[in-house]
Design a protein around this motif. Structure first.
Motif, PDB file in Angstrom:
ATOM      1  N   UNK A   2       0.850  -1.183   0.000  1.00 20.37           N
ATOM      2  CA  UNK A   2       0.000   0.000   0.000  1.00 20.37           C
ATOM      3  C   UNK A   2       0.889   1.238   0.000  1.00 20.37           C
ATOM      4  N   UNK A   3       0.442   2.296  -0.654  1.00 20.37           N
ATOM      5  CA  UNK A   3       1.175   3.557  -0.664  1.00 20.37           C
ATOM      6  C   UNK A   3       0.655   4.445   0.464  1.00 20.37           C
ATOM      7  N   UNK A   4       1.573   5.072   1.208  1.00 19.41           N
ATOM      8  CA  UNK A   4       1.205   5.847   2.380  1.00 19.41           C
ATOM      9  C   UNK A   4       1.731   7.262   2.273  1.00 19.41           C
ATOM     10  N   UNK A   5       0.890   8.232   2.611  1.00 22.50           N
ATOM     11  CA  UNK A   5       1.305   9.645   2.583  1.00 22.50           C
ATOM     12  C   UNK A   5       0.854  10.309   3.877  1.00 22.50           C
ATOM     13  N   UNK A   6       1.822  10.770   4.670  1.00 26.83           N
ATOM     14  CA  UNK A   6       1.524  11.443   5.937  1.00 26.83           C
ATOM     15  C   UNK A   6       1.324  12.936   5.721  1.00 26.83           C
ATOM     16  N   UNK A   7       0.568  13.534   6.628  1.00 28.64           N
ATOM     17  CA  UNK A   7       0.378  14.982   6.638  1.00 28.64           C
ATOM     18  C   UNK A   7      -0.001  15.408   8.043  1.00 28.64           C
TER      19      UNK A   7
END
Length: 126
Positions: A2-7
């Protein structure tokens, strides 16, 4: 994977709050155990919080218990970390991680995760 992007990272004064988000791609987010880790300057990466695929089970680093809350919204494919009563020792880059799991268990060991985000920086000023 899975691709993960934090913010959600940023600069906050001691005693303040932030909510981190981790957006996941893919349709099987609900089958993934998720976790938050952090790495402070000059230190090793460390476990912060974890949540099972159902959301029913959670685990926390002792020093964040009662201050941080991990949660997930499978409809939005998003993991959260609500951080309250922040102190300067919480300053770090925060990473989310994911691993598909059959059992509804938390995973507190970083080496067990398959996917990692790029991180979001949290700076707490005194």
């Amino acid at each position: 994977q899975v691709q993960l992007v934090e913010s959600g990272g940023g600069l906050v004064q001691a005693g303040g709050s932030l909510r981190l988000s981790c957006a996941a791609s893919g349709r099987t987010f609900s089958s993934y155990a998720m976790g938050w880790f952090r790495q402070a300057p000059g230190k090793e990466r460390e476990f912060v919080a974890a949540i099972s695929w159902s959301g029913r089970n959670t685990g926390y680093k002792d020093s964040v218990k009662g201050r941080f809350t991990i949660s997930r919204d499978s409809a939005k494919n998003t993991l959260y970390l609500q951080m309250n009563s922040l102190n300067v020792e919480d300053t770090a880059v925060y990473y989310c991680a994911a691993k598909p799991m059959y059992s509804d268990s938390v995973l507190e060991v970083g080496g067990g995760y398959d996917s990692w985000g790029q991180g979001t920086r949290v700076t707490v000023s005194a």
